[in-house]
Design a protein around this motif. Structure first.
Motif, PDB file in Angstrom:
ATOM      1  N   GLY B 121       2.734  51.037  81.477  1.00 56.36           N
ATOM      2  CA  GLY B 121       1.561  50.233  81.852  1.00 56.36           C
ATOM      3  C   GLY B 121       0.886  49.611  80.646  1.00 56.36           C
ATOM      4  N   ALA B 122       1.004  50.258  79.477  1.00 53.70           N
ATOM      5  CA  ALA B 122       0.390  49.742  78.250  1.00 53.70           C
ATOM      6  C   ALA B 122       1.310  48.735  77.552  1.00 53.70           C
ATOM      7  CB  ALA B 122       0.067  50.904  77.310  1.00 53.70           C
ATOM      8  N   GLY B 123       2.431  48.425  78.189  1.00 55.54           N
ATOM      9  CA  GLY B 123       3.325  47.407  77.641  1.00 55.54           C
ATOM     10  C   GLY B 123       4.281  47.922  76.577  1.00 55.54           C
ATOM     11  N   ILE B 124       4.403  49.244  76.463  1.00 49.46           N
ATOM     12  CA  ILE B 124       5.329  49.808  75.463  1.00 49.46           C
ATOM     13  C   ILE B 124       6.712  49.945  76.107  1.00 49.46           C
ATOM     14  CG2 ILE B 124       5.836  51.842  74.046  1.00 49.46           C
ATOM     15  CD1 ILE B 124       2.658  52.121  73.984  1.00 49.46           C
ATOM     16  N   GLU B 125       7.661  49.182  75.601  1.00 48.40           N
ATOM     17  CA  GLU B 125       8.961  49.108  76.268  1.00 48.40           C
ATOM     18  C   GLU B 125       9.954  50.135  75.763  1.00 48.40           C
ATOM     19  OE1 GLU B 125      10.246  45.102  75.949  1.00 48.40           O
ATOM     20  OE2 GLU B 125       8.681  44.358  77.305  1.00 48.40           O
ATOM     21  N   LYS B 126       9.811  50.495  74.478  1.00 50.21           N
ATOM     22  CA  LYS B 126      10.767  51.472  73.930  1.00 50.21           C
ATOM     23  C   LYS B 126      10.065  52.804  73.694  1.00 50.21           C
ATOM     24  CE  LYS B 126      13.762  50.037  70.812  1.00 50.21           C
ATOM     25  NZ  LYS B 126      14.185  49.443  69.518  1.00 50.21           N
ATOM     26  N   VAL B 127      10.600  53.841  74.304  1.00 53.58           N
ATOM     27  CA  VAL B 127       9.965  55.158  74.226  1.00 53.58           C
ATOM     28  C   VAL B 127      11.001  56.209  73.833  1.00 53.58           C
ATOM     29  CG1 VAL B 127       8.759  56.958  75.539  1.00 53.58           C
ATOM     30  CG2 VAL B 127       8.281  54.539  76.013  1.00 53.58           C
ATOM     31  N   ARG B 128      10.644  57.004  72.826  1.00 50.70           N
ATOM     32  CA  ARG B 128      11.498  58.140  72.463  1.00 50.70           C
ATOM     33  C   ARG B 128      10.888  59.401  73.082  1.00 50.70           C
ATOM     34  NH1 ARG B 128      14.307  56.922  66.705  1.00 50.70           N
ATOM     35  NH2 ARG B 128      13.805  54.694  66.597  1.00 50.70           N
ATOM     36  N   THR B 129      11.730  60.196  73.733  1.00 55.08           N
ATOM     37  CA  THR B 129      11.274  61.448  74.343  1.00 55.08           C
ATOM     38  C   THR B 129      11.957  62.611  73.647  1.00 55.08           C
ATOM     39  OG1 THR B 129      10.958  60.442  76.522  1.00 55.08           O
ATOM     40  CG2 THR B 129      11.251  62.830  76.462  1.00 55.08           C
ATOM     41  N   GLY B 130      11.162  63.576  73.200  1.00 51.78           N
ATOM     42  CA  GLY B 130      11.738  64.774  72.585  1.00 51.78           C
ATOM     43  C   GLY B 130      11.472  65.993  73.460  1.00 51.78           C
ATOM     44  N   LEU B 131      12.460  66.855  73.596  1.00 51.21           N
ATOM     45  CA  LEU B 131      12.261  68.137  74.283  1.00 51.21           C
ATOM     46  C   LEU B 131      12.716  69.228  73.323  1.00 51.21           C
ATOM     47  CD1 LEU B 131      11.794  70.151  76.568  1.00 51.21           C
ATOM     48  CD2 LEU B 131      13.958  69.453  77.575  1.00 51.21           C
ATOM     49  N   TYR B 132      11.709  69.922  72.754  1.00 49.97           N
ATOM     50  CA  TYR B 132      12.016  70.977  71.794  1.00 49.97           C
ATOM     51  C   TYR B 132      11.377  72.264  72.265  1.00 49.97           C
ATOM     52  CZ  TYR B 132      12.923  73.481  67.554  1.00 49.97           C
ATOM     53  OH  TYR B 132      13.395  74.419  66.672  1.00 49.97           O
ATOM     54  N   THR B 133      12.119  73.237  72.736  1.00 45.61           N
ATOM     55  CA  THR B 133      13.546  73.206  72.988  1.00 45.61           C
ATOM     56  C   THR B 133      13.800  73.541  74.460  1.00 45.61           C
ATOM     57  OG1 THR B 133      14.108  75.567  72.698  1.00 45.61           O
ATOM     58  CG2 THR B 133      13.883  74.256  70.712  1.00 45.61           C
ATOM     59  N   LEU B 134      15.074  73.436  74.815  1.00 40.65           N
ATOM     60  CA  LEU B 134      15.490  73.767  76.176  1.00 40.65           C
ATOM     61  C   LEU B 134      15.452  75.264  76.455  1.00 40.65           C
ATOM     62  CD1 LEU B 134      18.741  71.761  77.020  1.00 40.65           C
ATOM     63  CD2 LEU B 134      16.753  72.043  78.450  1.00 40.65           C
ATOM     64  N   ALA B 135      15.574  76.071  75.399  1.00 40.57           N
ATOM     65  CA  ALA B 135      15.795  77.515  75.582  1.00 40.57           C
ATOM     66  C   ALA B 135      14.757  78.194  76.491  1.00 40.57           C
ATOM     67  CB  ALA B 135      15.893  78.207  74.230  1.00 40.57           C
ATOM     68  N   PRO B 136      13.431  77.963  76.283  1.00 37.39           N
ATOM     69  CA  PRO B 136      12.468  78.632  77.164  1.00 37.39           C
ATOM     70  C   PRO B 136      12.616  78.197  78.631  1.00 37.39           C
ATOM     71  CG  PRO B 136      11.378  77.832  75.203  1.00 37.39           C
ATOM     72  CD  PRO B 136      12.747  77.230  75.203  1.00 37.39           C
ATOM     73  N   LEU B 137      13.007  76.962  78.861  1.00 39.85           N
ATOM     74  CA  LEU B 137      13.188  76.515  80.248  1.00 39.85           C
ATOM     75  C   LEU B 137      14.315  77.305  80.901  1.00 39.85           C
ATOM     76  CD1 LEU B 137      12.889  72.615  79.997  1.00 39.85           C
ATOM     77  CD2 LEU B 137      11.103  74.344  79.946  1.00 39.85           C
ATOM     78  N   VAL B 138      15.387  77.523  80.139  1.00 41.58           N
ATOM     79  CA  VAL B 138      16.520  78.287  80.667  1.00 41.58           C
ATOM     80  C   VAL B 138      16.089  79.740  80.881  1.00 41.58           C
ATOM     81  CG1 VAL B 138      18.918  78.987  80.266  1.00 41.58           C
ATOM     82  CG2 VAL B 138      18.101  76.793  79.389  1.00 41.58           C
ATOM     83  N   MET B 139      15.346  80.258  79.925  1.00 41.77           N
ATOM     84  CA  MET B 139      14.977  81.668  79.980  1.00 41.77           C
ATOM     85  C   MET B 139      14.045  81.974  81.164  1.00 41.77           C
ATOM     86  SD  MET B 139      13.015  83.935  77.113  1.00 41.77           S
ATOM     87  CE  MET B 139      13.450  82.760  75.871  1.00 41.77           C
TER      88      MET B 139
END
Lengths: 296, 218
Positions: B121-139
């Motif tokens: 909505g703010a007109g930002i077309e390129k976005v980097r997404t970081g997920l640090y880390t996956l381990a707790p989600l798995v756990m």
């Protein structure tokens, strides 16, 4: 998907014309409902590809609805379409539901909602299992192996019986992994006909080139909370790939036992040989069916 | 469309060629061996790019500090943090949005999508997404199906929105079979290892990248 290539989209947004967004576009069959109960009664009778819902509903929230729809259509994509801010959405009781979120106030929201629905369904972005890299090609190949037409059930039944006896295990089956379910075309030792894909171990086995062995299903973190496997007493698993002539994996020949067990290297080689036999039988029958079709 | 017209993401401080928009990377390496630093470098944004940082092990403020340690500023106008750690809380000034726990995959997904929409909505077309880390989600996730729903939903959004996804996991934190099946929703892997006291990375599954192990200083 129902209605040919049309996507059935259940729209639950009392007083708002969300369903109209889809009615105006080709390849969608929208169905509108005003509350959770009415929507679930639609889902009782209709296979739902996607459900789009406002957050607050007269008899619950969108999450009550999503859970209910997935009980009926496990692979339905769920999209929250609302102006409620994310900070006001309570997910405490629904931590495992997982849904896409699209604010109604987003620029060009209606068009983007349509794109989101299409993407979620066509690209399977909400399925609860890993997908092979060649999934589209794999499913296309599977269409040629419609075993109901092959008149081959007895052959595979015989093979399953032979395999169960050879390995001295409870259950042996031949399963083909379809888009959302595994269909057992032969099963010795149990009367399984189908399972939701997200519950089957074969879903994982088809990702592996080698024979998959899970010595103790209850000790594997991918399956230790899988109630379906527990109910069916699937305690150990060995599965060898069934492949098409060009190497595409379409299913598994599996050994199931109700206790943890291991297999020797020779046994695993035998299992792959049996699986290759199934692959060849399927291939022969596919060719036969194709030729028969031409003659007719 | 020619290669030049395709949007790409560049990595100024790493021996990597730009990658196509819509790519989801999985960084695999030891938790204490520079993986976090590598993830943050992959996430360093050019001036017009947005950043969404999903943090599951470090608090929001600490995650921002780690990002800024790369030498790039954290700008709240185009960057936000989803703090998934236990006991996290919102911080409007720092654009940190709390989710009750790493087990709340629904909450993480909704806050992520909502913030992605705000950037759009703010007109930002390129976005980097970081997920640090996956381990707790798995756990913390008992059944594996919701985890796949979450990963497919997140990587699917990044793919269709022409974003860049950089998730990380320590392979040693999982049994080997679980680790291998967890790599499936991602397009490519960047492996990190240490040899003779030096760090090296290797790309798998990405076209047009240097082959073999490459040295880097983290």
């Amino acid at each position: 998907m129902t209605n040919g290539d049309d996507l059935t989209v259940l729209c639950v947004d009392p007083g708002n014309p969300t369903a109209d967004i889809f009615a105006e576009r080709a390849h969608f069959t929208p169905v509108a409902a005003d509350d959770v109960a009415a929507a679930l009664s639609v889902a009782d009778d209709t296979a739902i590809d996607c459900v789009v819902s406002e957050y607050d509903l007269p008899d619950g929230t969108a999450f009550d609805l999503f859970e209910g729809v997935r009980d009926r259509s496990p692979n339905a994509a769920c999209i929250l379409y609302t102006d409620v801010d994310h900070s006001a959405i309570d997910t405490e009781q629904f931590q495992d539901t997982v849904a896409e979120f699209m604010p109604k106030s987003s620029p060009d929201a209606a068009n983007r909602l349509v794109d989101t629905v299409r993407n979620a369904v066509v690209n399977r972005t909400q399925v609860g299992f890993p997908l092979p890299d060649n999934e589209d090609e794999r499913l296309a190949a599977l269409v040629d192996y419609d075993v109901d037409d092959f008149d081959a059930v007895e052959t595979f039944d015989r093979l399953s019986e032979l395999v169960a006896s050879h390995f001295d295990i409870n259950v042996a089956f031949v399963g083909l992994v379809h888009e959302f379910e595994e269909r057992f075309i032969a099963c010795h030792g149990a009367d399984w006909e189908r399972m939701d894909r997200e519950d089957t171990i074969c879903t994982y086995a088809i990702l592996d080139e080698d024979v998959t062995v899970i010595q103790d299903v209850q000790a594997d973190p991918r399956f230790d909370h899988n109630e379906t496997l527990k109910q069916l007493d699937i305690r150990s698993y060995a599965g060898a790939n069934i492949t098409t002539a060009d190497g595409t994996v379409i299913g598994e020949l599996c050994l199931i036992h109700d206790e943890p067990r291991t297999y020797t290297a020779e046994e695993l080689t035998d299992l792959q040989l049996f699986a290759d036999e199934v692959s060849e039988q399927l291939e022969l029958r596919r060719k036969l069916a194709a030729t028969g079709g031409e003659e007719r | 469309m020619s290669q030049a017209q395709q949007p790409t993401y560049e990595f100024d401080s790493l021996p990597l060629e730009p990658v196509d928009a819509g790519t989801n990377l999985l960084v695999t390496g030891p938790s204490l061996g520079g993986t976090r630093e590598l993830v943050m470098r992959l996430l360093t944004c050019q001036s017009a790019e947005g950043l969404l940082l999903l943090t599951t092990e470090l608090g929001g403020e600490e995650a921002i500090a780690n990002y800024e340690a790369t030498g790039y500023p954290y700008a709240t106008s185009r960057m936000a943090v989803v703090d998934c750690t236990q006991g996290s809380h919102d911080d409007d000034d720092r654009n940190i949005h709390a989710v009750s726990a790493p087990s709340d995959l629904t909450g993480i997904g909704i806050v992520f999508s909502s913030l992605y929409e705000r950037l759009y909505g703010a007109g930002i077309e390129k976005v980097r997404t970081g997920l640090y880390t996956l381990a707790p989600l798995v756990m913390y996730t008992q059944e594996i199906q919701p985890l796949y729903r979450f990963l497919h939903t997140m990587t699917g959004r990044i793919r269709t929105a022409d974003g860049l996804g950089v998730s990380a996991i320590d392979p040693e934190s999982q049994d080997e079979k679980t680790f291998r099946t967890l790599t499936q929703p991602f397009d490519a892997q960047i492996e990190l290892r240490e040899r003779d006291g030096k760090q090296q990375l290797r790309c798998r599954g990405l076209p047009d990248q240097p082959e073999g192990w490459l040295s880097l200083d983290l």
